[in-house]
Design a protein around this motif. Structure first.
Motif, PDB file in Angstrom:
ATOM      1  N   ASP A   1       0.775  -1.107  -0.139  1.00  0.00           N
ATOM      2  CA  ASP A   1       0.142   0.013   0.051  1.00  0.00           C
ATOM      3  C   ASP A   1       0.633   1.304  -0.055  1.00  0.00           C
ATOM      4  OD1 ASP A   1       0.970   0.221   2.571  1.00  0.00           O
ATOM      5  OD2 ASP A   1      -1.142  -0.194   3.552  1.00  0.00           O
ATOM      6  N   GLY A   2       2.258   1.190   0.118  1.00  0.00           N
ATOM      7  CA  GLY A   2       3.095   2.243   0.133  1.00  0.00           C
ATOM      8  C   GLY A   2       2.906   3.086   1.413  1.00  0.00           C
ATOM      9  N   LEU A   3       2.430   2.721   2.265  1.00  0.00           N
ATOM     10  CA  LEU A   3       2.380   3.571   3.657  1.00  0.00           C
ATOM     11  C   LEU A   3       3.409   3.325   4.511  1.00  0.00           C
ATOM     12  CD1 LEU A   3      -1.518   3.468   4.518  1.00  0.00           C
ATOM     13  CD2 LEU A   3      -0.190   5.110   3.195  1.00  0.00           C
ATOM     14  N   ARG A   4       4.036   3.887   5.323  1.00  0.00           N
ATOM     15  CA  ARG A   4       5.041   4.046   6.426  1.00  0.00           C
ATOM     16  C   ARG A   4       4.484   4.167   7.798  1.00  0.00           C
ATOM     17  NH1 ARG A   4       6.252   1.510   2.800  1.00  0.00           N
ATOM     18  NH2 ARG A   4       8.224   1.692   1.509  1.00  0.00           N
ATOM     19  N   PRO A   5       5.196   3.559   8.958  1.00  0.00           N
ATOM     20  CA  PRO A   5       4.868   3.928  10.110  1.00  0.00           C
ATOM     21  C   PRO A   5       4.823   5.473  10.481  1.00  0.00           C
ATOM     22  CG  PRO A   5       6.683   2.573  10.247  1.00  0.00           C
ATOM     23  CD  PRO A   5       6.450   2.992   8.714  1.00  0.00           C
ATOM     24  N   HIS A   6       4.029   6.028  11.418  1.00  0.00           N
ATOM     25  CA  HIS A   6       3.878   7.304  11.763  1.00  0.00           C
ATOM     26  C   HIS A   6       5.388   7.711  12.472  1.00  0.00           C
ATOM     27  CE1 HIS A   6      -0.887   6.662  12.226  1.00  0.00           C
ATOM     28  NE2 HIS A   6      -0.333   6.486  11.092  1.00  0.00           N
ATOM     29  N   ASP A   7       5.328   9.229  11.925  1.00  0.00           N
ATOM     30  CA  ASP A   7       6.788   9.863  12.379  1.00  0.00           C
ATOM     31  C   ASP A   7       6.384  10.580  13.572  1.00  0.00           C
ATOM     32  OD1 ASP A   7       5.122  12.147  11.754  1.00  0.00           O
ATOM     33  OD2 ASP A   7       6.309  12.802   9.935  1.00  0.00           O
ATOM     34  N   ASP A   8       5.306  10.244  14.372  1.00  0.00           N
ATOM     35  CA  ASP A   8       5.225  11.202  15.776  1.00  0.00           C
ATOM     36  C   ASP A   8       5.371  10.138  16.853  1.00  0.00           C
ATOM     37  OD1 ASP A   8       2.997   9.551  15.440  1.00  0.00           O
ATOM     38  OD2 ASP A   8       1.604  11.184  15.857  1.00  0.00           O
ATOM     39  N   LEU A   9       5.955   8.876  16.676  1.00  0.00           N
ATOM     40  CA  LEU A   9       5.978   7.930  17.830  1.00  0.00           C
ATOM     41  C   LEU A   9       7.535   8.617  18.380  1.00  0.00           C
ATOM     42  CD1 LEU A   9       5.981   4.690  15.709  1.00  0.00           C
ATOM     43  CD2 LEU A   9       4.352   5.536  17.404  1.00  0.00           C
ATOM     44  N   SER A  10       7.473   8.235  19.838  1.00  0.00           N
ATOM     45  CA  SER A  10       8.486   8.526  20.652  1.00  0.00           C
ATOM     46  C   SER A  10       9.554   7.645  21.140  1.00  0.00           C
ATOM     47  CB  SER A  10       7.703   9.066  21.869  1.00  0.00           C
ATOM     48  OG  SER A  10       8.947   9.428  22.867  1.00  0.00           O
ATOM     49  N   SER A  11      10.747   7.877  21.069  1.00  0.00           N
ATOM     50  CA  SER A  11      11.604   7.103  21.452  1.00  0.00           C
ATOM     51  C   SER A  11      11.853   6.483  22.876  1.00  0.00           C
ATOM     52  CB  SER A  11      13.090   7.377  20.890  1.00  0.00           C
ATOM     53  OG  SER A  11      13.351   8.572  21.542  1.00  0.00           O
ATOM     54  N   GLU A  12      10.887   7.349  23.755  1.00  0.00           N
ATOM     55  CA  GLU A  12      11.000   7.081  25.035  1.00  0.00           C
ATOM     56  C   GLU A  12       9.560   6.651  25.598  1.00  0.00           C
ATOM     57  OE1 GLU A  12      12.402  10.879  26.946  1.00  0.00           O
ATOM     58  OE2 GLU A  12      14.529  10.432  26.119  1.00  0.00           O
ATOM     59  N   PHE A  13       9.593   6.107  26.625  1.00  0.00           N
ATOM     60  CA  PHE A  13       8.391   5.548  27.273  1.00  0.00           C
ATOM     61  C   PHE A  13       7.297   6.838  27.499  1.00  0.00           C
ATOM     62  CE2 PHE A  13       5.570   4.296  30.546  1.00  0.00           C
ATOM     63  CZ  PHE A  13       5.123   2.962  30.452  1.00  0.00           C
ATOM     64  N   PRO A  14       6.292   6.642  27.014  1.00  0.00           N
ATOM     65  CA  PRO A  14       5.292   5.375  26.585  1.00  0.00           C
ATOM     66  C   PRO A  14       5.306   5.210  25.074  1.00  0.00           C
ATOM     67  CG  PRO A  14       3.898   7.550  26.958  1.00  0.00           C
ATOM     68  CD  PRO A  14       5.303   7.782  27.265  1.00  0.00           C
ATOM     69  N   PHE A  15       6.253   5.805  24.437  1.00  0.00           N
ATOM     70  CA  PHE A  15       6.535   5.528  22.994  1.00  0.00           C
ATOM     71  C   PHE A  15       5.395   5.964  21.945  1.00  0.00           C
ATOM     72  CE2 PHE A  15       8.402   2.232  25.627  1.00  0.00           C
ATOM     73  CZ  PHE A  15       9.726   2.533  25.437  1.00  0.00           C
ATOM     74  N   LEU A  16       4.116   6.177  22.511  1.00  0.00           N
ATOM     75  CA  LEU A  16       2.916   6.541  21.479  1.00  0.00           C
ATOM     76  C   LEU A  16       3.221   8.070  21.385  1.00  0.00           C
ATOM     77  CD1 LEU A  16       0.079   4.644  23.209  1.00  0.00           C
ATOM     78  CD2 LEU A  16       1.351   3.923  21.198  1.00  0.00           C
ATOM     79  N   GLY A  17       2.979   8.746  20.365  1.00  0.00           N
ATOM     80  CA  GLY A  17       2.742  10.163  19.875  1.00  0.00           C
ATOM     81  C   GLY A  17       1.928  10.726  20.660  1.00  0.00           C
ATOM     82  N   ASP A  18       2.232  11.995  20.542  1.00  0.00           N
ATOM     83  CA  ASP A  18       1.272  13.118  21.484  1.00  0.00           C
ATOM     84  C   ASP A  18      -0.092  13.132  20.611  1.00  0.00           C
ATOM     85  OD1 ASP A  18       3.231  13.669  22.996  1.00  0.00           O
ATOM     86  OD2 ASP A  18       3.844  15.834  22.133  1.00  0.00           O
ATOM     87  N   PRO A  19      -1.034  13.310  21.399  1.00  0.00           N
ATOM     88  CA  PRO A  19      -2.578  13.382  20.558  1.00  0.00           C
ATOM     89  C   PRO A  19      -2.719  14.552  19.505  1.00  0.00           C
ATOM     90  CG  PRO A  19      -2.960  13.841  23.008  1.00  0.00           C
ATOM     91  CD  PRO A  19      -1.372  13.823  22.652  1.00  0.00           C
ATOM     92  N   HIS A  20      -3.573  14.495  18.732  1.00  0.00           N
ATOM     93  CA  HIS A  20      -3.700  15.560  17.748  1.00  0.00           C
ATOM     94  C   HIS A  20      -4.924  16.402  18.383  1.00  0.00           C
ATOM     95  CE1 HIS A  20      -1.862  13.145  14.803  1.00  0.00           C
ATOM     96  NE2 HIS A  20      -2.311  12.089  15.200  1.00  0.00           N
TER      97      HIS A  20
END
Length: 318
Positions: free
Chosen positions: A299-318
C-alpha cells in the motif's frame, strides 16, 4: 483493518467504544533486554466520547507461558470515574492459573496513577513497573478505502490524524514466566447483568475483522477465550485461506498457525512481528500478503513519524 472496526456494536456487551480494543503491541523495552512493553489501544472514537475509558470495566493483558492458551499471568487495569479534569488508574498483577482466571484476584502493583489528559505524558514508576494511560496519537497505519476497493490503494493513511486511548505497561520479563516464549492477548471485561463478562478481545492484528464475517461469529469470537479458538473456528479460518487460493491442507496449516489468537512473543529476542509486535511493524501488508498469496501490491504507507523513542512511545495526541 487491524482490530479498529471489528466487533464494535456487534456484541450487546461491547456497544460502547470505550470498551473496544483497537490494537495491542508487545515488544522488548528499548535499551533493556530484561523488560517488556505491553500496549493496549482503546476507543477509536477518542476523544469524541466524554470519557475515553469506562470506570466500570476492566482492561486486561493476559499471558500464557506454558503453551496451552490459558492465562497464567494477568495484568488488570481499572480506572476511576473522571472528576473535574482528573482521573486515576490502578494495576493488579495476578500470577498462577487460578488467580489469573479470577477477576478479583491479584496484588495491586500500581495505585492511583494519574491519567494523562494533555500532551505531556504523566508516567508512574513503582518498583520494577512503569505505567502510562491517556490520550495518544493512533500508531496504526493503513488505507482501508483502498483495501475495500480490491487493493487499489489511495496512498492516504486514514489513521494519520486519529487518536486512541493508550494503556502502556513496562514489566520485567521474569514476571511473564521462566520460558521466554509466551503468548499475549488483551481483553475488556464489561458489566453485564450484574457481573463482569468479556466484551472484546484482541491478539494478532486483523484476525477478527478479516476472518469473522457474520455477526454471530463476531459475537462468539469476542466473548470467548483463546483456548476455544481452534475448536470453534479452525474450519472457518481454513475456508478463508482456501478462498484465497491455498490448497486445503495448506489452508488448514495456515489457520492452525493463527489459532489460538495470541501474540506470540519471545522476550529473549528484539525482533518484531511475528515475534511480538512493534509500533512500527507493517502488519497490514504482512497480513494482506498472506491472505492473497502475495498477489496484492504494497500500500506504500509507512509508520507514523510522531512516535516517541521514550516511554510511553506513543505520539502526542492530535
Amino acid at each position: 483493518m487491524a482490530h479498529h472496526v471489528s466487533g464494535l456494536g456487534i456484541s450487546p456487551t461491547s456497544m460502547d467504544p470505550r470498551s473496544h480494543i483497537t490494537d495491542i503491541f508487545v515488544f522488548r523495552s528499548p535499551g533493556d533486554a530484561d523488560r517488556t512493553i505491553l500496549v493496549m489501544c482503546i476507543n477509536p472514537h477518542s476523544p469524541i466520547t466524554a470519557d475515553a475509558v469506562d470506570s466500570e470495566s476492566v482492561y486486561e493483558f493476559g499471558v500464557d507461558n506454558d503453551g496451552d492458551a490459558v492465562n497464567d499471568v494477568a495484568f488488570r487495569v481499572r480506572f476511576s470515574p473522571v472528576a473535574g479534569d482528573s482521573q486515576s488508574a490502578s494495576v493488579q498483577l495476578a500470577t498462577g492459573r487460578g488467580p489469573a482466571a479470577d477477576v478479583e484476584a491479584g496484588e495491586t502493583i500500581i495505585a492511583d496513577a494519574p491519567v494523562t489528559f494533555g500532551a505531556k505524558p504523566e508516567i508512574t514508576a513503582v518498583g520494577d513497573f512503569r505505567f502510562f494511560a491517556g490520550l495518544r496519537s493512533d500508531p496504526f497505519f493503513a488505507d482501508p478505502i483502498g483495501a475495500g476497493n480490491n487493493f487499489q490503494w489511495t496512498g492516504q493513511d486514514f489513521f494519520a490524524d486519529k487518536n486512541v486511548f493508550g494503556i502502556v505497561l513496562e514489566v520485567p520479563n521474569s514476571v511473564l514466566g521462566p520460558d521466554p516464549q509466551v503468548g499475549v492477548w488483551a481483553r475488556v471485561l464489561v458489566p453485564h447483568d450484574g457481573r463482569l463478562v468479556q466484551g472484546d478481545r484482541a491478539g494478532r492484528p486483523g484476525i477478527d475483522n478479516n476472518f469473522n464475517h457474520s455477526d454471530d461469529d463476531k459475537r462468539v469470537w469476542n466473548q470467548q477465550e483463546p483456548v476455544k479458538d481452534r475448536e470453534l473456528f479452525l474450519d472457518k479460518f481454513a475456508h478463508i485461506f482456501e478462498h484465497g487460493g491455498y490448497p486445503k491442507d495448506e489452508a488448514v496449516t495456515l489457520a492452525e498457525g493463527l489459532l489460538p489468537d495470541l501474540v506470540t512473543y519471545d522476550y529473549s529476542s528484539a525482533a518484531g512481528s511475528p515475534n511480538g509486535r512493534n509500533l512500527t511493524d507493517d502488519v497490514i501488508n504482512e497480513g494482506i500478503a498472506l491472505l492473497t498469496k502475495g498477489a496484492a501490491p504494497h500500500d506504500g504507507l509507512r509508520p507514523h513519524d510522531d512516535l516517541s523513542s521514550e516511554f510511553p512511545f506513543l505520539g502526542d495526541p492530535h
